[in-house]
Design a protein around this motif. Sequence first.
Motif, PDB file in Angstrom:
ATOM      1  N   ALA A 151     -49.389   9.176 -32.493  1.00  0.00           N
ATOM      2  CA  ALA A 151     -48.215   9.768 -33.675  1.00  0.00           C
ATOM      3  C   ALA A 151     -46.406   9.187 -33.526  1.00  0.00           C
ATOM      4  CB  ALA A 151     -48.268  10.640 -33.685  1.00  0.00           C
ATOM      5  N   ARG A 152     -46.312   8.861 -32.528  1.00  0.00           N
ATOM      6  CA  ARG A 152     -45.025   8.734 -32.077  1.00  0.00           C
ATOM      7  C   ARG A 152     -44.204   7.233 -32.573  1.00  0.00           C
ATOM      8  NH1 ARG A 152     -43.870   8.468 -26.613  1.00  0.00           N
ATOM      9  NH2 ARG A 152     -41.117   8.674 -27.261  1.00  0.00           N
ATOM     10  N   GLN A 153     -45.812   6.375 -32.536  1.00  0.00           N
ATOM     11  CA  GLN A 153     -46.005   4.803 -32.536  1.00  0.00           C
ATOM     12  C   GLN A 153     -45.625   4.724 -33.910  1.00  0.00           C
ATOM     13  OE1 GLN A 153     -49.443   4.541 -29.619  1.00  0.00           O
ATOM     14  NE2 GLN A 153     -48.305   2.809 -28.525  1.00  0.00           N
ATOM     15  N   PHE A 154     -46.888   5.665 -34.352  1.00  0.00           N
ATOM     16  CA  PHE A 154     -46.956   5.257 -36.637  1.00  0.00           C
ATOM     17  C   PHE A 154     -45.807   5.300 -36.144  1.00  0.00           C
ATOM     18  CE2 PHE A 154     -48.607   7.278 -40.200  1.00  0.00           C
ATOM     19  CZ  PHE A 154     -48.424   6.274 -40.308  1.00  0.00           C
ATOM     20  N   ASP A 155     -44.897   6.441 -36.240  1.00  0.00           N
ATOM     21  CA  ASP A 155     -44.143   7.319 -37.144  1.00  0.00           C
ATOM     22  C   ASP A 155     -42.444   5.651 -36.559  1.00  0.00           C
ATOM     23  OD1 ASP A 155     -44.597   9.347 -37.479  1.00  0.00           O
ATOM     24  OD2 ASP A 155     -44.072  10.279 -36.081  1.00  0.00           O
ATOM     25  N   ALA A 156     -42.451   5.462 -35.289  1.00  0.00           N
ATOM     26  CA  ALA A 156     -41.259   4.463 -35.562  1.00  0.00           C
ATOM     27  C   ALA A 156     -41.693   3.109 -35.464  1.00  0.00           C
ATOM     28  CB  ALA A 156     -41.494   4.288 -33.732  1.00  0.00           C
ATOM     29  N   LEU A 157     -43.042   2.803 -36.467  1.00  0.00           N
ATOM     30  CA  LEU A 157     -43.108   1.379 -36.879  1.00  0.00           C
ATOM     31  C   LEU A 157     -43.502   1.751 -37.937  1.00  0.00           C
ATOM     32  CD1 LEU A 157     -46.187   0.402 -34.789  1.00  0.00           C
ATOM     33  CD2 LEU A 157     -44.377  -0.976 -34.812  1.00  0.00           C
ATOM     34  N   GLN A 158     -44.057   2.361 -38.686  1.00  0.00           N
ATOM     35  CA  GLN A 158     -43.428   2.838 -40.333  1.00  0.00           C
ATOM     36  C   GLN A 158     -42.354   2.254 -41.287  1.00  0.00           C
ATOM     37  OE1 GLN A 158     -44.733   6.163 -42.532  1.00  0.00           O
ATOM     38  NE2 GLN A 158     -44.393   7.199 -40.810  1.00  0.00           N
ATOM     39  N   SER A 159     -40.543   1.324 -40.384  1.00  0.00           N
ATOM     40  CA  SER A 159     -40.054   1.253 -41.431  1.00  0.00           C
ATOM     41  C   SER A 159     -39.825  -0.278 -41.395  1.00  0.00           C
ATOM     42  CB  SER A 159     -38.618   1.545 -40.795  1.00  0.00           C
ATOM     43  OG  SER A 159     -38.629   1.368 -39.687  1.00  0.00           O
ATOM     44  N   THR A 160     -40.703  -0.824 -39.948  1.00  0.00           N
ATOM     45  CA  THR A 160     -41.076  -2.789 -39.859  1.00  0.00           C
ATOM     46  C   THR A 160     -42.231  -3.004 -40.114  1.00  0.00           C
ATOM     47  OG1 THR A 160     -41.114  -2.217 -37.432  1.00  0.00           O
ATOM     48  CG2 THR A 160     -38.870  -2.343 -38.074  1.00  0.00           C
ATOM     49  N   HIS A 161     -42.976  -2.033 -40.349  1.00  0.00           N
ATOM     50  CA  HIS A 161     -44.528  -2.943 -41.131  1.00  0.00           C
ATOM     51  C   HIS A 161     -45.193  -1.973 -42.013  1.00  0.00           C
ATOM     52  CE1 HIS A 161     -44.051  -4.395 -36.646  1.00  0.00           C
ATOM     53  NE2 HIS A 161     -45.137  -4.837 -36.515  1.00  0.00           N
ATOM     54  N   PRO A 162     -44.664  -2.712 -43.083  1.00  0.00           N
ATOM     55  CA  PRO A 162     -45.127  -2.647 -44.820  1.00  0.00           C
ATOM     56  C   PRO A 162     -46.728  -2.106 -44.911  1.00  0.00           C
ATOM     57  CG  PRO A 162     -43.473  -4.556 -44.742  1.00  0.00           C
ATOM     58  CD  PRO A 162     -44.004  -4.228 -43.488  1.00  0.00           C
ATOM     59  N   GLY A 163     -47.538  -2.664 -43.705  1.00  0.00           N
ATOM     60  CA  GLY A 163     -48.555  -2.592 -44.598  1.00  0.00           C
ATOM     61  C   GLY A 163     -49.826  -1.436 -43.112  1.00  0.00           C
ATOM     62  N   ILE A 164     -48.611  -1.282 -42.426  1.00  0.00           N
ATOM     63  CA  ILE A 164     -49.013   0.238 -41.231  1.00  0.00           C
ATOM     64  C   ILE A 164     -50.025   1.082 -41.599  1.00  0.00           C
ATOM     65  CG2 ILE A 164     -46.990   1.478 -40.570  1.00  0.00           C
ATOM     66  CD1 ILE A 164     -48.631   0.108 -37.759  1.00  0.00           C
ATOM     67  N   VAL A 165     -49.201   1.769 -43.173  1.00  0.00           N
ATOM     68  CA  VAL A 165     -49.493   3.185 -43.432  1.00  0.00           C
ATOM     69  C   VAL A 165     -51.056   2.846 -43.818  1.00  0.00           C
ATOM     70  CG1 VAL A 165     -50.209   4.943 -44.577  1.00  0.00           C
ATOM     71  CG2 VAL A 165     -47.833   3.668 -43.833  1.00  0.00           C
ATOM     72  N   ALA A 166     -51.265   2.160 -44.707  1.00  0.00           N
ATOM     73  CA  ALA A 166     -53.112   1.751 -45.140  1.00  0.00           C
ATOM     74  C   ALA A 166     -54.307   1.252 -43.455  1.00  0.00           C
ATOM     75  CB  ALA A 166     -53.017   0.306 -45.683  1.00  0.00           C
ATOM     76  N   GLU A 167     -53.291   0.678 -42.803  1.00  0.00           N
ATOM     77  CA  GLU A 167     -53.456   0.577 -41.422  1.00  0.00           C
ATOM     78  C   GLU A 167     -54.255   1.330 -40.436  1.00  0.00           C
ATOM     79  OE1 GLU A 167     -52.141  -1.362 -37.011  1.00  0.00           O
ATOM     80  OE2 GLU A 167     -52.111  -2.747 -39.001  1.00  0.00           O
ATOM     81  N   GLN A 168     -53.506   2.484 -39.922  1.00  0.00           N
ATOM     82  CA  GLN A 168     -53.690   3.670 -40.039  1.00  0.00           C
ATOM     83  C   GLN A 168     -54.446   4.322 -40.535  1.00  0.00           C
ATOM     84  OE1 GLN A 168     -52.621   4.742 -36.717  1.00  0.00           O
ATOM     85  NE2 GLN A 168     -51.702   7.046 -36.990  1.00  0.00           N
ATOM     86  N   LEU A 169     -55.056   4.429 -42.274  1.00  0.00           N
ATOM     87  CA  LEU A 169     -55.955   5.147 -42.075  1.00  0.00           C
ATOM     88  C   LEU A 169     -57.005   4.353 -42.677  1.00  0.00           C
ATOM     89  CD1 LEU A 169     -53.796   5.649 -46.042  1.00  0.00           C
ATOM     90  CD2 LEU A 169     -53.836   7.709 -44.253  1.00  0.00           C
ATOM     91  N   ASN A 170     -57.598   3.504 -42.449  1.00  0.00           N
ATOM     92  CA  ASN A 170     -58.305   3.012 -42.344  1.00  0.00           C
ATOM     93  C   ASN A 170     -58.871   3.510 -40.643  1.00  0.00           C
ATOM     94  OD1 ASN A 170     -58.635   1.694 -44.229  1.00  0.00           O
ATOM     95  ND2 ASN A 170     -57.738  -0.106 -43.599  1.00  0.00           N
ATOM     96  N   TRP A 171     -57.818   3.271 -39.156  1.00  0.00           N
ATOM     97  CA  TRP A 171     -57.845   3.299 -38.546  1.00  0.00           C
ATOM     98  C   TRP A 171     -58.820   4.876 -38.372  1.00  0.00           C
ATOM     99  CZ3 TRP A 171     -55.924   6.976 -35.246  1.00  0.00           C
ATOM    100  CH2 TRP A 171     -56.022   7.821 -33.800  1.00  0.00           C
ATOM    101  N   LEU A 172     -57.780   6.220 -38.820  1.00  0.00           N
ATOM    102  CA  LEU A 172     -58.299   7.468 -38.963  1.00  0.00           C
ATOM    103  C   LEU A 172     -59.746   7.915 -39.650  1.00  0.00           C
ATOM    104  CD1 LEU A 172     -55.313   9.306 -39.854  1.00  0.00           C
ATOM    105  CD2 LEU A 172     -56.285   9.216 -37.887  1.00  0.00           C
TER     106      LEU A 172
END
Length: 223
Positions: free
Chosen positions: A56-77
């Motif tokens: 969760a800490r990593q994800f929060d920190a990467l959201q501003s620099t990795h635009p596709g990370i939200v969709a990636e995280q949802l798929n992983w979840l």
Amino acid sequence: MRYFFLSTLLAALAILHQRDVLAEEVASFDCAKASTAVEQTICEDAYSMLMDREIARQFDALQSTHPGIVAEQLNWLKQRNRCQDDRICLWTALADRWVALGRQIEENLGIPKLSGVYDYVVRPEEIAGDLTLAAGPGGDYGFFISTVTLTHGHLCEVMGANASRAEAGEVFWRIPETGRALTLTPGDDGVVTLAIEYDDERSFCGARAYLYGPYRLTADGGN
């Protein structure tokens, strides 16, 4: 990929198991409100909670620099949630994500990559083990070390978070109770060497636990 070999072995064999948790045992969510099988399984295990919180800490920190990370995280979840109450499946899913996000953070920070899964390479006929290491948002590291003495059937697990990285590249974690240090020093060819300051107060799982020495990055490195 071989994750958590020793914990899998523990589930199959009646061996002596000791664990040192060097981090706060909380998940990224309120375990009192855990409503799904996978959330309840996370809350039943200190290591799962550690990884969940660090992811969760990593994800929060990467959201501003990795635009596709939200969709990636949802798929992983979605993949993680399929594990339900299968702890080995869950550990593997969490560790995969923890290491992958750790490598993205290392790339962002421009620091040498250490995040990965490593095999213990000392006394192969006597001891088996592995190390999982993942970078956090500020260049700090979380780790999980697991070794078993094959002659005694003694399993030792040590986990922690917020380990610092020195300018020379070493990762170290200082035990609050004693001030003693656990240090990981990177070398050549994907090898890191673990050193622990032992004392009478805290010896990490007792005298028969071997944790120190070299660990080699696995063939896939955790990818």
